[in-house]
Design a protein around this motif. Sequence first.
Motif, PDB file in Angstrom:
ATOM      1  N   ALA A 159       0.831  -1.204   0.000  1.00  0.00           N
ATOM      2  CA  ALA A 159       0.000   0.000   0.000  1.00  0.00           C
ATOM      3  C   ALA A 159       0.868   1.257   0.000  1.00  0.00           C
ATOM      4  O   ALA A 159       1.988   1.263   0.516  1.00  0.00           O
ATOM      5  N   LEU A 160       0.317   2.318  -0.565  1.00  0.00           N
ATOM      6  CA  LEU A 160       0.920   3.657  -0.475  1.00  0.00           C
ATOM      7  C   LEU A 160       0.001   4.487   0.409  1.00  0.00           C
ATOM      8  O   LEU A 160      -1.212   4.503   0.198  1.00  0.00           O
ATOM      9  N   LYS A 161       0.550   5.148   1.413  1.00  0.00           N
ATOM     10  CA  LYS A 161      -0.271   5.990   2.290  1.00  0.00           C
ATOM     11  C   LYS A 161       0.323   7.380   2.361  1.00  0.00           C
ATOM     12  O   LYS A 161       1.541   7.532   2.539  1.00  0.00           O
ATOM     13  N   LEU A 162      -0.538   8.368   2.224  1.00  0.00           N
ATOM     14  CA  LEU A 162      -0.115   9.764   2.241  1.00  0.00           C
ATOM     15  C   LEU A 162      -0.759  10.465   3.414  1.00  0.00           C
ATOM     16  O   LEU A 162      -1.957  10.309   3.654  1.00  0.00           O
ATOM     17  N   GLN A 163       0.031  11.215   4.137  1.00  0.00           N
ATOM     18  CA  GLN A 163      -0.533  12.006   5.227  1.00  0.00           C
ATOM     19  C   GLN A 163       0.283  13.272   5.425  1.00  0.00           C
ATOM     20  O   GLN A 163       1.475  13.306   5.111  1.00  0.00           O
ATOM     21  N   LYS A 164      -0.395  14.308   5.925  1.00  0.00           N
ATOM     22  CA  LYS A 164       0.317  15.507   6.315  1.00  0.00           C
ATOM     23  C   LYS A 164       0.785  15.305   7.752  1.00  0.00           C
ATOM     24  O   LYS A 164       0.050  14.744   8.567  1.00  0.00           O
TER      25      LYS A 164
END
Length: 205
Positions: A32-37
């Motif tokens: 999985a690829l996960k993006l967060q600030k």
Amino acid sequence: KHRFSPIGSSMDSVRHASSAPVASFQLSPSCALKLQKGDITVWSVDGSTDAIVNAANERMLGGGGVDGAIHRAAGPELLEACKKVPEVRAAVRCPTGEARITPAFRLPVAYVIHTVGPIYDMDRHSDVSLRNAYKNSLKVAKENNVQYIAFPAISCGVYRFPYKEASRIAISTVKEFSEGLKEVHFVLFSDELYNIWLETAQELL
Ligand code: ADP
């Protein structure tokens, strides 16, 4: 293996101090690829198989930006560990585009992978060097049985890489070399970076 999150948590296994939303994509059926600030120094998923990536410089003795934040949070042992990384030539422990690994000391992860992105413009091959920084960080991660890895936006600070171009290189390279990892995260420090990474992930994945 112990996982922190309660069953059914919509945050999956992500444990971090901010409550910023996490955007999820698949790089492959198994990764999985996960993006967060947020702040990469408080990121962890599993602890023992986690690594964060540091946008370091060739000397590997600390600096500003994310490098300074990681050294402050890890404690002085991190600098001592970096000093032990052998120099490949005078004052160079990690040439641009390569990666080195150390323990993470007081950080909630097992390892810090130090990589050096290119200074945009001053390196005519800056796109190749940025790709190599991601590629070699993932290679070192896999060699050390890391399963969860978090990257900052390498070269997008004082090294001035244009965000959109950097996001395309970052996401396409982690997609290409994600095999063997469970999750690749990007922890982006501003809304602007987060929004650009999100848009690029939607375009490429
Ligand atoms: P570089 O020299 O590779 O440009 P910088 O540290 O200047 O490295 O910047 C890399 C990116 O890391 C920038 O987008 C910056 O906003 C971001 N950054 C700075 N501190 C943090 C942090 N604590 N967590 C995540 N990203 C950070």
